[in-house]
Design a protein around this motif. Structure first.
Motif, short mmCIF file in Angstrom:
data_model
loop_
_atom_site.label_atom_id
_atom_site.label_comp_id
_atom_site.label_asym_id
_atom_site.label_seq_id
_atom_site.Cartn_x
_atom_site.Cartn_y
_atom_site.Cartn_z
N MET A 282 -16.07 3.27 -23.48
CA MET A 282 -15.94 4.71 -23.75
C MET A 282 -15.72 4.95 -25.25
O MET A 282 -16.27 5.90 -25.83
CB MET A 282 -14.81 5.31 -22.91
N ASP A 283 -14.95 4.08 -25.87
CA ASP A 283 -14.69 4.21 -27.32
C ASP A 283 -15.99 4.16 -28.12
O ASP A 283 -16.14 4.84 -29.14
CB ASP A 283 -13.79 3.08 -27.82
N LYS A 284 -16.91 3.33 -27.67
CA LYS A 284 -18.18 3.18 -28.40
C LYS A 284 -18.93 4.51 -28.48
O LYS A 284 -19.49 4.86 -29.51
CB LYS A 284 -19.03 2.13 -27.65
N TYR A 285 -18.90 5.26 -27.37
CA TYR A 285 -19.63 6.53 -27.34
C TYR A 285 -18.74 7.72 -27.69
O TYR A 285 -19.24 8.79 -28.03
CB TYR A 285 -20.24 6.75 -25.94
N ASP A 286 -17.44 7.53 -27.58
CA ASP A 286 -16.50 8.65 -27.73
C ASP A 286 -15.26 8.17 -28.48
O ASP A 286 -14.17 8.08 -27.91
CB ASP A 286 -16.14 9.17 -26.31
N PRO A 287 -15.43 7.83 -29.77
CA PRO A 287 -14.29 7.28 -30.51
C PRO A 287 -13.12 8.26 -30.64
O PRO A 287 -11.98 7.83 -30.84
CB PRO A 287 -14.89 6.94 -31.88
N GLU A 288 -13.40 9.55 -30.49
CA GLU A 288 -12.33 10.54 -30.59
C GLU A 288 -11.49 10.61 -29.31
O GLU A 288 -10.54 11.37 -29.22
CB GLU A 288 -12.92 11.95 -30.83
N LYS A 289 -11.93 9.91 -28.29
CA LYS A 289 -11.28 9.91 -26.97
C LYS A 289 -11.20 11.32 -26.38
O LYS A 289 -10.18 11.74 -25.84
CB LYS A 289 -9.89 9.27 -27.04
N ARG A 290 -12.30 12.05 -26.49
CA ARG A 290 -12.39 13.38 -25.89
C ARG A 290 -12.53 13.27 -24.37
O ARG A 290 -11.93 14.04 -23.62
CB ARG A 290 -13.62 14.13 -26.46
N VAL A 291 -13.31 12.32 -23.92
CA VAL A 291 -13.56 12.16 -22.49
C VAL A 291 -12.40 11.37 -21.86
O VAL A 291 -12.07 10.28 -22.32
CB VAL A 291 -14.89 11.40 -22.25
N GLY A 292 -11.81 11.96 -20.86
CA GLY A 292 -10.68 11.30 -20.22
C GLY A 292 -11.12 10.25 -19.21
O GLY A 292 -12.12 10.43 -18.52
N MET A 293 -10.36 9.16 -19.13
CA MET A 293 -10.58 8.23 -18.02
C MET A 293 -9.75 8.78 -16.86
O MET A 293 -8.54 9.02 -17.00
CB MET A 293 -10.13 6.82 -18.40
N ILE A 294 -10.41 8.99 -15.73
CA ILE A 294 -9.77 9.63 -14.58
C ILE A 294 -9.75 8.61 -13.44
O ILE A 294 -10.79 8.37 -12.80
CB ILE A 294 -10.58 10.89 -14.15
N ILE A 295 -8.62 7.99 -13.24
CA ILE A 295 -8.55 6.93 -12.22
C ILE A 295 -8.17 7.63 -10.90
O ILE A 295 -7.00 7.66 -10.50
CB ILE A 295 -7.57 5.84 -12.65
N ASP A 296 -9.21 8.22 -10.27
CA ASP A 296 -8.90 9.15 -9.18
C ASP A 296 -8.82 8.49 -7.82
O ASP A 296 -8.73 9.21 -6.81
CB ASP A 296 -9.81 10.38 -9.19
N GLU A 297 -8.80 7.17 -7.79
CA GLU A 297 -8.41 6.43 -6.58
C GLU A 297 -7.81 5.10 -7.00
O GLU A 297 -8.49 4.29 -7.66
CB GLU A 297 -9.62 6.19 -5.66
N TRP A 298 -6.57 4.89 -6.63
CA TRP A 298 -5.91 3.60 -6.88
C TRP A 298 -4.80 3.44 -5.85
O TRP A 298 -4.40 4.39 -5.19
CB TRP A 298 -5.33 3.52 -8.30
N GLY A 299 -4.32 2.21 -5.75
CA GLY A 299 -3.21 1.93 -4.84
C GLY A 299 -3.50 0.73 -3.97
O GLY A 299 -4.55 0.10 -4.08
N THR A 300 -2.56 0.41 -3.08
CA THR A 300 -2.73 -0.74 -2.20
C THR A 300 -3.64 -0.39 -1.03
O THR A 300 -3.66 0.75 -0.56
CB THR A 300 -1.38 -1.22 -1.63
N TRP A 301 -4.39 -1.37 -0.60
CA TRP A 301 -5.25 -1.21 0.59
C TRP A 301 -5.07 -2.46 1.44
O TRP A 301 -5.49 -3.55 1.06
CB TRP A 301 -6.70 -1.01 0.16
N PHE A 302 -4.38 -2.28 2.57
CA PHE A 302 -4.11 -3.40 3.48
C PHE A 302 -4.85 -3.17 4.79
O PHE A 302 -5.49 -2.12 4.98
CB PHE A 302 -2.60 -3.51 3.76
N ASP A 303 -4.74 -4.15 5.71
CA ASP A 303 -5.29 -3.95 7.06
C ASP A 303 -4.52 -2.81 7.72
O ASP A 303 -3.32 -2.63 7.47
CB ASP A 303 -5.12 -5.22 7.89
N VAL A 304 -5.20 -2.09 8.61
CA VAL A 304 -4.52 -0.98 9.28
C VAL A 304 -3.44 -1.53 10.22
O VAL A 304 -3.50 -2.69 10.64
CB VAL A 304 -5.50 -0.09 10.08
N GLU A 305 -2.47 -0.70 10.52
CA GLU A 305 -1.40 -1.10 11.44
C GLU A 305 -1.99 -1.36 12.82
O GLU A 305 -2.90 -0.63 13.26
CB GLU A 305 -0.33 -0.01 11.53
N GLN A 306 -1.47 -2.38 13.48
CA GLN A 306 -1.99 -2.76 14.80
C GLN A 306 -1.97 -1.59 15.76
O GLN A 306 -1.00 -0.82 15.81
CB GLN A 306 -1.14 -3.87 15.38
N GLY A 307 -3.07 -1.45 16.50
CA GLY A 307 -3.12 -0.41 17.52
C GLY A 307 -3.55 0.94 16.97
O GLY A 307 -3.62 1.92 17.71
#
Ligand code: AHR
Length: 495
Positions: A282-307
């Motif tokens: 992103m820095d290469k194209y946007d050195p001013e950091k105008r464009v935000g990095m939006i991490i709009d999905e993160w977190g733990t992902w485990f197997d579903v609870e039994q049943g």
């Protein structure tokens, strides 16, 4: 080893965008239906259909921004099915998530009400995968046009005269996968086209977010920035912490061996490398950091609870999840010059949730408590931190044992958050507070920790993992000595 940390209270690194503490609620499993929306006729106490217990819990953590309606669901969602009298709304099948009937009772008006009640910004994700340009364009007109127009008139007929303010709008979701299986070149062109018709009406200025990369797909970021960077305000990134393998077994949320604790921490820490490498492109194209990095999905992902329905992604939440959240926030804050928003997946009853519900009962998860403790960082000034810390070793691998972040609030108070990710060893810290010594008048602390790696809250025992007062810190002049118990998250406030 004594870990040595210097907090440079007089070296400010910019503002921590409050949206780093954002959330995501999808039409998936029991997140929206039952978790948030119970309907006006429900015996569960509610405000115009939104359950009060969840509402009150979420208000407490100051949710700044909420992403909706998906996720994968967004690229199959047709917003016109979710407006007008509820009894007449079209019923559809939620093909991505469990094949259940979606009655569209929670639509645009209900979501905007939820945001108003939570006092948070809506972040709407539009449909590129199976929707038209016209459909997306008309949704924006429906929500934000002030005055006479076909969509604004329709909004009025449905009971809402005033336009809403919609700042954040995503043009599709995971368009490399469930959002259309596209190549980046093709999606970049579609993004350019669709976003043209995502209009700013009146004073409503939309921050347009392009669908970004999966994990380490750096080529996606390269192509999007090269072909469409100037037409976007934000570019998303998705990364989940999965101790096992996505398709063959992710690992249990509660019943896991010690090595999965280590692997989980290692994988959570990987977020730092991903942000750094995508950020460099992103820095290469946007050195001013105008464009935000939006991490709009993160977190733990485990197997579903039994049943439980495999398509509902319901998982418990332990002290391990709390540490994953804390590790992520330290990383996000470190990169707050580029990371303008993140949205944990997901708010209620799905993946790394804040709250879990069962009928009329609700419990707060360990992750919830981290959001509550860390809300002091929202909109605060990030401080420079120099940390020399020892390693948490497991078999032949090692990661830093302690991670840290610090900020100064508008009243000048310094908040230092720390986590010890080692599940066995405590950590002694020697912290020098540079630049505030003569002003120190108080030290308070809160800790979230547990005795076992699988400690979690249940409907029978809802307070197994809760924050308590932290007393293992002492201060003399500018020197702070702290002992972090194993697997702990600590917040220190220095006034
Ligand atoms: O959060 C669950 C799903 O994970 C989302 O719908 C999708 O975008 C991602 O793959």
């Amino acid at each position: 080893m004594k870990n040595s940390i210097v907090i440079n209270a007089d070296v400010e690194k910019g503002t921590i965008n409050r949206n780093i503490y954002g959330h995501f609620a999808e039409h998936l499993g029991r997140c929206i239906y039952e978790g948030i929306w119970v309907g006006e006729d429900s015996p569960i106490p509610n405000t115009k259909g939104i359950r009060n217990d969840v509402l009150e819990a979420l208000k407490q953590i100051n949710i700044p921004v909420l992403r909706w309606p998906g996720g994968c669901f967004a690229d199959e969602y047709h917003w016109k099915d979710g407006i007008g009298p509820r009894s007449e709304r079209k019923r559809m099948v939620n093909t991505h998530w469990g094949g259940v009937v979606e009655n569209n009772h929670f639509g645009t008006h209900e979501f905007m009400l939820l945001c108003e009640l939570l006092d948070c910004e809506p972040y709407i994700c539009g449909n590129v995968g199976s929707g038209t340009v016209q459909e997306m364009s008309e949704w924006v007109e429906y929500m934000t046009f002030d005055g006479e127009s076909p969509m604004a008139n329709w909004r009025g007929e449905n009971g809402r005269q005033e336009p809403w303010n919609v700042k954040y709008f995503g043009v599709g979701n995971e368009n490399w996968g469930c959002g259309g299986n596209m190549r980046p070149e093709y999606y970049a062109d579609l993004y350019r086209r669709y976003q043209t018709y995502v209009r700013n009406y009146g004073d409503n200025k939309i921050y347009k977010i392009a669908g970004g990369a999966n994990v380490d797909d750096y080529n996606w970021t390269e192509v999007l920035m090269r072909e469409a960077g100037r037409l976007m305000d934000g570019l998303s990134l998705h990364y989940y912490t999965i101790p096992g393998e996505f398709w063959t077994g992710k690992g249990s949320a509660t019943n896991f061996p010690e090595d999965e604790w280590f692997i989980t921490m290692q994988k959570a820490l990987h977020m730092d490398e991903l942000i750094t490498k995508h950020g460099t492109i992103m820095d290469k194209y946007d050195p001013e950091k105008r464009v935000g990095m939006i991490i709009d999905e993160w977190g733990t992902w485990f197997d579903v609870e039994q049943g439980t329905n495999p398509g509902f992604l319901y998982q418990q939440n332990t002290i391990r999840d709390a540490l994953v959240a804390a590790v992520h926030f330290h990383i996000f804050q470190k990169h707050s010059d580029r990371v303008q928003m993140t949205n944990i997946a997901q708010t209620v009853n799905v993946l790394q949730a804040m709250v879990l519900t069962e009928g009329d009962k609700m419990i707060l998860t360990p992750t919830y408590h981290v959001f509550d403790m860390y809300k002091v960082h929202q909109d605060a000034t990030l401080l420079s931190v120099d940390a020399t810390v020892g390693s948490y070793k497991y078999n032949d691998q090692e990661v830093p044992q302690v991670t840290v972040s610090a900020s100064k609030d508008k009243d000048g108070k310094v908040n230092i958050s720390l986590c010890n990710i080692d599940h066995k060893e405590s950590a002694s810290l020697s912290i020098q507070l540079r630049g505030i010594a003569e002003q120190i008048s108080s030290l308070t602390g809160t800790i979230l920790t547990a005795d076992t790696i699988d400690a979690h809250n249940t409907f029978e025992q809802p307070e197994v993992v809760i924050p308590t007062e932290f007393t293992q810190a002492s201060i003399e002049n500018d020197q702070l000595d702290v002992t972090l118990p194993p697997m702990s998250v600590v917040l220190l406030t220095i006034g």
